[in-house]
Design a protein around this motif. Structure first.
Motif, short mmCIF file in Angstrom:
data_model
loop_
_atom_site.label_atom_id
_atom_site.label_comp_id
_atom_site.label_asym_id
_atom_site.label_seq_id
_atom_site.Cartn_x
_atom_site.Cartn_y
_atom_site.Cartn_z
N THR A 17 0.83 -1.15 0.06
CA THR A 17 -0.12 0.00 -0.14
C THR A 17 0.78 1.10 0.10
O THR A 17 1.89 1.21 0.58
CB THR A 17 -0.90 0.23 1.16
N LYS A 18 0.30 2.09 -0.55
CA LYS A 18 1.33 3.55 -0.76
C LYS A 18 1.07 4.31 0.34
O LYS A 18 1.75 5.28 0.83
CB LYS A 18 0.98 4.34 -1.86
N ASP A 19 0.04 3.99 1.42
CA ASP A 19 -0.20 4.55 2.98
C ASP A 19 1.00 4.43 3.81
O ASP A 19 0.93 4.99 4.70
CB ASP A 19 -1.41 4.28 3.19
N ARG A 21 4.52 4.04 5.44
CA ARG A 21 6.00 4.34 5.49
C ARG A 21 6.76 3.79 6.57
O ARG A 21 6.27 3.85 7.82
CB ARG A 21 6.04 5.92 5.59
N PHE A 39 5.30 0.07 -3.92
CA PHE A 39 5.04 1.19 -3.51
C PHE A 39 6.55 1.68 -2.98
O PHE A 39 7.06 0.99 -2.39
CB PHE A 39 3.92 1.34 -2.76
N LYS A 40 6.73 3.25 -2.70
CA LYS A 40 7.76 3.64 -2.03
C LYS A 40 7.44 3.56 -0.49
O LYS A 40 6.83 4.59 -0.22
CB LYS A 40 8.24 4.75 -2.84
N ASN A 41 7.79 2.65 0.16
CA ASN A 41 7.52 2.56 1.45
C ASN A 41 8.50 3.25 2.40
O ASN A 41 8.29 2.89 3.61
CB ASN A 41 7.22 1.02 2.11
#
Length: 80
Positions: A17-19, A21, A39-41
């Motif tokens: 998920t992109k949400d 981090r 996605f860029k985590n």
């Protein structure tokens, strides 16, 4: 989750998920961080401020497939 990340020498992010981090404040100096998600985590700029961190920003589809295969084998071997 925080305690485990703070102790880790290798962190593999694969959250689909992109949400999500990875909190870079939890990453210790000298840690290897590998992102296998599409996605860029990871906040790359903040992560690279941590001394000695080695970051692999993405891996290919074959690598992800092999990771999944090995995970399934591990589960199968563990429950056999």
């Amino acid at each position: 989750q925080e305690g485990l990340i703070r102790k880790a020498h290798v962190i593999v992010t694969g959250v689909p998920t992109k949400d999500y981090r990875l909190p870079t404040a939890w990453v210790q100096p000298g840690t290897v961080v590998i992102n296998v998600s599409h996605f860029k985590n990871v906040d790359e700029e903040a992560l690279l401020q941590v001394p000695g961190v080695k970051y692999v920003p993405l891996v290919g589809k074959v690598t992800v497939a092999m990771l999944e295969r090995n995970l399934l084998r591990l589960i199968d071997n563990f429950h056999s």
